[in-house]
Design an enzyme around this catalytic site. Structure first.
Site, PDB file in Angstrom:
ATOM      1  N   PRO A   1       0.871  -1.082  -0.429  1.00  0.00           N
ATOM      2  CA  PRO A   1       0.175   0.150  -0.069  1.00  0.00           C
ATOM      3  C   PRO A   1       0.793   1.514  -0.194  1.00  0.00           C
ATOM      4  O   PRO A   1       0.496   2.519  -0.146  1.00  0.00           O
ATOM      5  CB  PRO A   1      -0.774  -0.567   0.959  1.00  0.00           C
ATOM      6  CG  PRO A   1      -0.163  -0.970   2.163  1.00  0.00           C
ATOM      7  CD  PRO A   1       0.589  -1.926   0.987  1.00  0.00           C
TER       8      PRO A   1
ATOM      9  N   THR B   1       2.798   1.540  -6.351  1.00  0.00           N
ATOM     10  CA  THR B   1       2.505   2.011  -6.649  1.00  0.00           C
ATOM     11  C   THR B   1       3.381   3.321  -5.804  1.00  0.00           C
ATOM     12  O   THR B   1       3.189   3.453  -5.033  1.00  0.00           O
ATOM     13  CB  THR B   1       1.309   3.452  -7.365  1.00  0.00           C
ATOM     14  OG1 THR B   1       0.816   2.636  -8.270  1.00  0.00           O
ATOM     15  CG2 THR B   1       1.677   4.592  -7.491  1.00  0.00           C
TER      16      THR B   1
ATOM     17  N   LYS C   1       3.936   6.393 -14.023  1.00  0.00           N
ATOM     18  CA  LYS C   1       3.228   5.674 -13.390  1.00  0.00           C
ATOM     19  C   LYS C   1       1.944   6.565 -12.762  1.00  0.00           C
ATOM     20  O   LYS C   1       0.723   6.815 -13.008  1.00  0.00           O
ATOM     21  CB  LYS C   1       3.458   4.437 -12.274  1.00  0.00           C
ATOM     22  CG  LYS C   1       2.093   3.870 -11.200  1.00  0.00           C
ATOM     23  CD  LYS C   1       1.717   3.597 -12.928  1.00  0.00           C
ATOM     24  CE  LYS C   1      -0.394   3.417 -12.424  1.00  0.00           C
ATOM     25  NZ  LYS C   1      -0.096   2.051 -11.006  1.00  0.00           N
TER      26      LYS C   1
END
Length: 314
Positions: free
Chosen positions: A70, A96, A172
């Site tokens: 996360p 990410t 990203k």
């Protein structure tokens, strides 16, 4: 690259994305072991035939590891534990994350003879479940070569080698903040269309065939917003985080993207109203509530904590 030893892979984080990636690797013939602090997530993986462990230390030295976590801080805590025993060939981080974290983890892995690549993914849970994700890869050439067997299994070859460690994270984040901007702008535009008495679905379909079209107008609004289902599987909390991170990454090198900063502000406002567990397509409920059956949010029911693992957006 085909022995039973080097086809062992650990999947760390068994949420919506990690669980689907673990299942994809399992079907592709990899010997997968999963880890997640959540007993429910481990049980879901076990139901798919994937062995799991409740102890991350059990996976130290596994030849390959895929991270689906996360936040960058969790990556920083996880990688040293995986490298605590010899045997690691490559760690593929689909989180990410933040470029500085990936650069640090790449250096740490390299010092121990292992590879680390940042490979945040796009394609959502469907792409993860079918091995058709796309990935933004930041890595040295040597690290990419080491990680390629796993990347091929997860993407079918649909990955872009952006540059050195951390560069995959940068692109990203830019991808996600652009999607965030498009979710706002398409919503506002369809709200104007409806105010003129035009069916938003008709407007979205027409726009999608023209220069203003996008995946947001062609798929996200018709499938998740105009239907009122809002069930993409990606949370508003994660998108708001990614938009803010994109602006922060820009600021770190002296860039001031005014429009992207304004978009990030709108997502922070939606986060305050809807809470982090809302689906990310629910941003439409704050920017154009008239076009979704879900309508405007009740401001008293927001701000539930979000413990869901996940990192990818369509």
């Amino acid at each position: 690259m085909n022995t039973s030893i080097n086809r062992r892979v650990a999947v760390i984080g068994l949420g919506a994305m990690g669980g689907a990636m673990a299942a994809t690797l399992h079907r592709a013939g990899w010997a997968v072991t999963g880890f997640d602090p959540s007993e429910a997530a481990r049980a879901g993986a076990a139901d798919a035939g994937i062995p799991t462990t409740a102890n991350l230390a059990d996976l130290a030295g596994t030849p390959y590891a895929v991270l689906s976590l996360p936040a960058a801080s969790v990556v920083e805590a996880t990688v040293p534990q995986l490298l605590a025993a010899p045997g690691t060939v490559a760690i593929i981080d689909t989180t990410t994350s933040e470029p500085a974290t990936s650069q640090q983890m790449a250096s740490l892995a390299d010092a121990q003879g292992a590879a680390f690549v940042d490979a945040p993914v796009s394609g959502g849970r469907d792409g993860a479940a079918t091995g058709s994700l796309s990935a933004f890869v930041g890595a040295t050439e040597a690290a990419l070569a080491a990680a390629e067997p796993v990347l091929l299994a997860l993407t079918g070859g649909k990955y872009s080698h952006i540059g050195g460690p951390g560069s995959g994270n940068v692109v990203k984040l830019l991808n996600n903040v652009l999607a965030a901007a498009n979710l706002v702008s398409v919503g506002e535009a369809l709200g104007v269309a409806k105010a003129y008495g035009i069916d938003p679905a008709t407007a979205a379909a027409s726009i999608s065939e023209a220069s203003g079209g996008s995946k947001v107008s062609a798929n996200m609004y018709p499938n998740w917003v105009l239907t009122g289902t809002h069930d993409s599987g990606f949370s508003l909390g994660l998108m708001a985080r990614d938009a803010a991170l994109a602006v922060d990454v820009a600021a770190q090198i002296g860039e001031t993207p005014a429009l992207l900063a304004a978009v990030s502000g709108q997502w922070q406002n939606a986060l305050a109203v809807l809470g982090p567990r809302a689906d990310f397509t629910e941003i439409a409920r704050t920017v154009a509530p008239a076009i979704t059956p879900a309508g405007a949010p009740e401001t008293t029911n927001a701000a539930k904590s979000d413990t869901t693992h996940g990192n990818a957006v369509a």
